[in-house]
Scaffold this motif. Structure first.
Motif: not given
Length: 235
Positions: A178-179, A223-230, A199-206
């Protein structure tokens, strides 16, 4: 037992006033004006939470946090310059759990400390005891999460996550495939009165991926779904 707060700031007036306010609230405080000394002390005897000023001579708060994260996942609150969004973004990206801009209300700081410690207790299953059973293990393929003990394993290998990272991963793993949008993950990771860029979430995911890849270089379950989420891919 009283919870221990480590205060690190080169401004001795702030150290004194905040320390007195926290002690009046029942906390034990350890104060450091020298970040290098603070690092050694935290390594020898980790506190329950740290409050670090960002801009300090010699070793700044971000470098102190980076080094602390090499051996500890204690919650950390950053004290930042007023309206300095760059400091806030970098601090959260590096693994801080919250931030407060100077000048700040001591009442606000105490409220944030209590909220973060409460989150940590809930994540570890240490909240006030009830008759309910402790939270069950969350097992998703090669991933095992133990909310009651704040433990994470991948293929039986321990992976050390901060409270914020744990909450994000747990949210993804609860519903494999589920995204989850960045905003949904922000709602899980931060209190309502903490405003951060999605975009802070992106840093945490990394950071989460990097930690798992230290245990398993082939890790690709998030998995990254660009423009949507994870989303979490159960393997």
């Amino acid at each position: 037992m009283s919870q221990v707060i480590a205060l690190v700031d080169d401004d001795r007036n702030i150290l004194t006033s905040v320390s007195i306010a926290l002690q009046q609230e029942g906390f034990v405080t350890r104060v450091y004006s020298d970040p290098a000394l603070a690092l050694r002390a935290i390594s020898d005897s980790p506190p329950d939470l740290g409050v670090f000023d960002i801009k300090m001579p010699g070793m700044d708060g971000m470098e102190l946090l980076r080094r602390v994260r090499e051996f500890s996942t204690i919650p950390v609150i950053f004290l930042t310059s007023k309206d300095d969004e760059l400091d806030e973004a970098l601090g959260l990206a590096m693994g801080a759990d919250d931030y407060i801009s100077k000048p700040f209300s001591q009442r606000l700081l105490i409220a944030r400390i209590r909220a973060l410690l409460r989150r940590q207790e809930l994540a570890r299953g240490e909240a006030v005891a009830t008759d309910e059973e402790e939270a069950p293990l969350l097992e998703r393929g090669r991933l095992t999460m133990d909310p009651a003990r704040h433990k994470v394993r991948w293929d039986g290998k321990d992976v050390s996550l901060t409270v914020t990272e744990f909450l994000i991963l747990e949210s993804l793993a609860q519903r494999p495939g589920v995204v989850k949008t960045r905003n949904q993950l922000l709602d899980v990771a931060y209190n309502d009165d903490v405003y951060v860029d999605d975009r802070t979430i992106d840093s945490h995911i990394k950071r989460i991926r990097r930690k798992f890849r230290s245990a398993a270089p082939e890790f690709d379950a998030i998995e990254t779904l660009y423009g949507v989420g994870y989303r979490f891919d159960e393997q």
